[in-house]
Scaffold this motif. Sequence first.
Motif, PDB file in Angstrom:
ATOM      1  N   GLN A  19       0.856  -1.185   0.000  1.00 52.99           N
ATOM      2  CA  GLN A  19       0.000   0.000   0.000  1.00 52.99           C
ATOM      3  C   GLN A  19       0.888   1.230   0.000  1.00 52.99           C
ATOM      4  OE1 GLN A  19      -3.735   0.161   2.268  1.00 52.99           O
ATOM      5  NE2 GLN A  19      -2.886   1.924   3.367  1.00 52.99           N
ATOM      6  N   ALA A  20       0.547   2.205  -0.849  1.00 53.31           N
ATOM      7  CA  ALA A  20       1.347   3.419  -0.961  1.00 53.31           C
ATOM      8  C   ALA A  20       0.427   4.614  -1.156  1.00 53.31           C
ATOM      9  CB  ALA A  20       2.333   3.308  -2.126  1.00 53.31           C
ATOM     10  N   TYR A  21       0.961   5.800  -0.874  1.00 57.62           N
ATOM     11  CA  TYR A  21       0.200   7.035  -1.020  1.00 57.62           C
ATOM     12  C   TYR A  21       0.992   8.022  -1.864  1.00 57.62           C
ATOM     13  CZ  TYR A  21      -2.611   5.324   2.904  1.00 57.62           C
ATOM     14  OH  TYR A  21      -3.418   4.575   3.705  1.00 57.62           O
ATOM     15  N   ILE A  41      -7.965  28.650 -13.718  1.00 58.02           N
ATOM     16  CA  ILE A  41      -7.304  27.868 -12.674  1.00 58.02           C
ATOM     17  C   ILE A  41      -7.369  26.394 -13.067  1.00 58.02           C
ATOM     18  CG2 ILE A  41      -7.323  27.228 -10.249  1.00 58.02           C
ATOM     19  CD1 ILE A  41      -8.735  29.900  -9.695  1.00 58.02           C
ATOM     20  N   VAL A  42      -6.211  25.790 -13.302  1.00 55.78           N
ATOM     21  CA  VAL A  42      -6.172  24.382 -13.687  1.00 55.78           C
ATOM     22  C   VAL A  42      -6.162  23.488 -12.453  1.00 55.78           C
ATOM     23  CG1 VAL A  42      -4.854  22.635 -14.930  1.00 55.78           C
ATOM     24  CG2 VAL A  42      -5.040  24.946 -15.854  1.00 55.78           C
ATOM     25  N   GLY A  43      -5.420  23.909 -11.422  1.00 60.76           N
ATOM     26  CA  GLY A  43      -5.317  23.110 -10.209  1.00 60.76           C
ATOM     27  C   GLY A  43      -6.607  23.091  -9.400  1.00 60.76           C
ATOM     28  N   THR A  44      -6.678  22.078  -8.503  1.00 62.70           N
ATOM     29  CA  THR A  44      -7.839  21.897  -7.642  1.00 62.70           C
ATOM     30  C   THR A  44      -7.353  21.838  -6.196  1.00 62.70           C
ATOM     31  OG1 THR A  44      -8.925  20.633  -9.397  1.00 62.70           O
ATOM     32  CG2 THR A  44      -9.856  20.447  -7.176  1.00 62.70           C
ATOM     33  N   PRO A  45      -7.534  22.891  -5.419  1.00 67.04           N
ATOM     34  CA  PRO A  45      -6.905  22.978  -4.090  1.00 67.04           C
ATOM     35  C   PRO A  45      -7.365  21.935  -3.075  1.00 67.04           C
ATOM     36  CG  PRO A  45      -7.581  25.149  -4.861  1.00 67.04           C
ATOM     37  CD  PRO A  45      -8.180  24.160  -5.797  1.00 67.04           C
ATOM     38  N   ASP A  46      -8.541  21.338  -3.245  1.00 70.28           N
ATOM     39  CA  ASP A  46      -9.048  20.415  -2.224  1.00 70.28           C
ATOM     40  C   ASP A  46      -8.860  18.944  -2.602  1.00 70.28           C
ATOM     41  OD1 ASP A  46     -10.848  20.362  -4.289  1.00 70.28           O
ATOM     42  OD2 ASP A  46     -12.651  20.601  -3.058  1.00 70.28           O
ATOM     43  N   LEU A  47      -7.877  18.645  -3.462  1.00 75.38           N
ATOM     44  CA  LEU A  47      -7.621  17.250  -3.833  1.00 75.38           C
ATOM     45  C   LEU A  47      -7.173  16.424  -2.631  1.00 75.38           C
ATOM     46  CD1 LEU A  47      -5.661  17.636  -7.200  1.00 75.38           C
ATOM     47  CD2 LEU A  47      -7.965  16.709  -6.930  1.00 75.38           C
ATOM     48  N   GLU A  48      -7.610  15.162  -2.594  1.00 69.50           N
ATOM     49  CA  GLU A  48      -7.145  14.206  -1.590  1.00 69.50           C
ATOM     50  C   GLU A  48      -5.939  13.435  -2.134  1.00 69.50           C
ATOM     51  OE1 GLU A  48      -8.409  13.928   1.408  1.00 69.50           O
ATOM     52  OE2 GLU A  48     -10.115  15.285   1.105  1.00 69.50           O
ATOM     53  N   GLN A  49      -5.138  12.870  -1.234  1.00 68.46           N
ATOM     54  CA  GLN A  49      -4.014  12.055  -1.666  1.00 68.46           C
ATOM     55  C   GLN A  49      -4.515  10.735  -2.248  1.00 68.46           C
ATOM     56  OE1 GLN A  49      -1.530  11.264   1.701  1.00 68.46           O
ATOM     57  NE2 GLN A  49      -3.073  10.104   2.821  1.00 68.46           N
ATOM     58  N   THR A  50      -3.750  10.212  -3.197  1.00 69.45           N
ATOM     59  CA  THR A  50      -4.087   8.935  -3.832  1.00 69.45           C
ATOM     60  C   THR A  50      -3.585   7.779  -2.980  1.00 69.45           C
ATOM     61  OG1 THR A  50      -3.992   9.883  -6.055  1.00 69.45           O
ATOM     62  CG2 THR A  50      -3.736   7.499  -5.875  1.00 69.45           C
ATOM     63  N   PHE A  73      -0.058  -8.243 -11.969  1.00 66.30           N
ATOM     64  CA  PHE A  73      -0.348  -7.339 -10.865  1.00 66.30           C
ATOM     65  C   PHE A  73      -1.762  -6.788 -10.997  1.00 66.30           C
ATOM     66  CE2 PHE A  73       0.785  -4.277 -14.085  1.00 66.30           C
ATOM     67  CZ  PHE A  73       0.021  -3.162 -13.788  1.00 66.30           C
ATOM     68  N   TYR A  74      -2.301  -6.383  -9.852  1.00 60.55           N
ATOM     69  CA  TYR A  74      -3.613  -5.744  -9.799  1.00 60.55           C
ATOM     70  C   TYR A  74      -3.528  -4.599  -8.806  1.00 60.55           C
ATOM     71  CZ  TYR A  74      -8.626  -5.009  -9.229  1.00 60.55           C
ATOM     72  OH  TYR A  74      -9.877  -4.456  -9.188  1.00 60.55           O
ATOM     73  N   SER A  75      -3.904  -3.412  -9.247  1.00 64.66           N
ATOM     74  CA  SER A  75      -3.766  -2.207  -8.432  1.00 64.66           C
ATOM     75  C   SER A  75      -5.122  -1.545  -8.258  1.00 64.66           C
ATOM     76  CB  SER A  75      -2.777  -1.243  -9.107  1.00 64.66           C
ATOM     77  OG  SER A  75      -2.668  -0.041  -8.375  1.00 64.66           O
ATOM     78  N   ASP A  76      -5.513  -1.342  -7.001  1.00 68.35           N
ATOM     79  CA  ASP A  76      -6.770  -0.664  -6.686  1.00 68.35           C
ATOM     80  C   ASP A  76      -6.442   0.759  -6.221  1.00 68.35           C
ATOM     81  OD1 ASP A  76      -9.728  -0.746  -6.057  1.00 68.35           O
ATOM     82  OD2 ASP A  76      -8.917  -0.224  -4.088  1.00 68.35           O
ATOM     83  N   LEU A  77      -6.934   1.746  -6.960  1.00 67.02           N
ATOM     84  CA  LEU A  77      -6.598   3.145  -6.708  1.00 67.02           C
ATOM     85  C   LEU A  77      -7.801   3.877  -6.130  1.00 67.02           C
ATOM     86  CD1 LEU A  77      -4.828   3.733 -10.127  1.00 67.02           C
ATOM     87  CD2 LEU A  77      -3.674   3.645  -7.919  1.00 67.02           C
ATOM     88  N   SER A  78      -7.609   4.471  -4.949  1.00 68.78           N
ATOM     89  CA  SER A  78      -8.635   5.302  -4.336  1.00 68.78           C
ATOM     90  C   SER A  78      -8.194   6.763  -4.407  1.00 68.78           C
ATOM     91  CB  SER A  78      -8.853   4.901  -2.872  1.00 68.78           C
ATOM     92  OG  SER A  78      -9.310   3.575  -2.778  1.00 68.78           O
ATOM     93  N   ASN A  79      -9.105   7.630  -4.789  1.00 69.04           N
ATOM     94  CA  ASN A  79      -8.800   9.059  -4.928  1.00 69.04           C
ATOM     95  C   ASN A  79      -7.661   9.309  -5.922  1.00 69.04           C
ATOM     96  OD1 ASN A  79     -10.770  10.050  -3.097  1.00 69.04           O
ATOM     97  ND2 ASN A  79      -9.443   9.501  -1.372  1.00 69.04           N
ATOM     98  N   TYR A  80      -7.638   8.543  -6.989  1.00 63.70           N
ATOM     99  CA  TYR A  80      -6.640   8.733  -8.043  1.00 63.70           C
ATOM    100  C   TYR A  80      -6.798  10.138  -8.636  1.00 63.70           C
ATOM    101  CZ  TYR A  80      -4.000   7.592 -12.316  1.00 63.70           C
ATOM    102  OH  TYR A  80      -3.083   7.564 -13.342  1.00 63.70           O
ATOM    103  N   ILE A  81      -5.689  10.861  -8.741  1.00 64.25           N
ATOM    104  CA  ILE A  81      -5.728  12.242  -9.216  1.00 64.25           C
ATOM    105  C   ILE A  81      -5.766  12.222 -10.743  1.00 64.25           C
ATOM    106  CG2 ILE A  81      -4.520  14.459  -9.229  1.00 64.25           C
ATOM    107  CD1 ILE A  81      -3.288  13.559  -6.520  1.00 64.25           C
ATOM    108  N   TYR A  82      -6.828  12.788 -11.318  1.00 70.11           N
ATOM    109  CA  TYR A  82      -7.088  12.621 -12.742  1.00 70.11           C
ATOM    110  C   TYR A  82      -7.449  13.955 -13.380  1.00 70.11           C
ATOM    111  CZ  TYR A  82      -8.357   9.822 -16.824  1.00 70.11           C
ATOM    112  OH  TYR A  82      -8.397   9.256 -18.064  1.00 70.11           O
TER     113      TYR A  82
END
Length: 205
Positions: A19-21, A41-50, A73-82
């Motif tokens: 598990q990594a962040y 404004i391209v950025g989003t200030p309230d992004l969560e970590q992936t 491999f199989y990777s499950d991504l939560s809050n992936y920054i897109y």
Amino acid sequence: ILTTYNYNENSKVFLGIGQAYRVPDGRELYFISSDDPTAVIVGTPDLEQTKNRQIDLGYESNLETVSYKIKAFYSDLSNYIYFKKAAGPNKFENIDATIYGAEFDVEYYASDALTVDASMAYKKGKKDEALAGQTDTDLADIAPLRGTVGATYEYAKNSSVRAEIIASKAWNSIDANNGEQELAGWSVVNLKAKHAFGKSVDLTL
């Protein structure tokens, strides 16, 4: 966490769970487009970590004349920054997604001087749900099936020649809603020669 089971002196099975962040960077949080007259404004200030939870499973064997390894491999991504291609500010958002794939590598020692090798990699990425206002669930930046076949001949000590072909399948699993375009398949040939002049000088072409 990685565990390996050696069921004989030449072969083993391995299993890894991790598990990594990743925190969002400055561009994803705060960037303002400088070439846009409206200073979007391209950025989003309230992004969560992936958060990435991944499992790897593989098999490896080293015999007298051949060695090979296969891994999935199989990777499950939560809050992936897109990135979302859309008008208006805040073009990055958090989504849930999965990425899975497999790799295969093999080396054949034809003689003391000649080695033949091949490798192949495949990866697939999917959003759990399409972004709001879109229909495409393919993840962007997921390279298609790609492989390499090569041979290396060592004709003298520290002197060798190598030839290889690298080929890629057409890039057609794309996120068209976010501006990705299909690319044709391709292949390239690489040639390399290295010659040692005594112990002090090498020439590589």
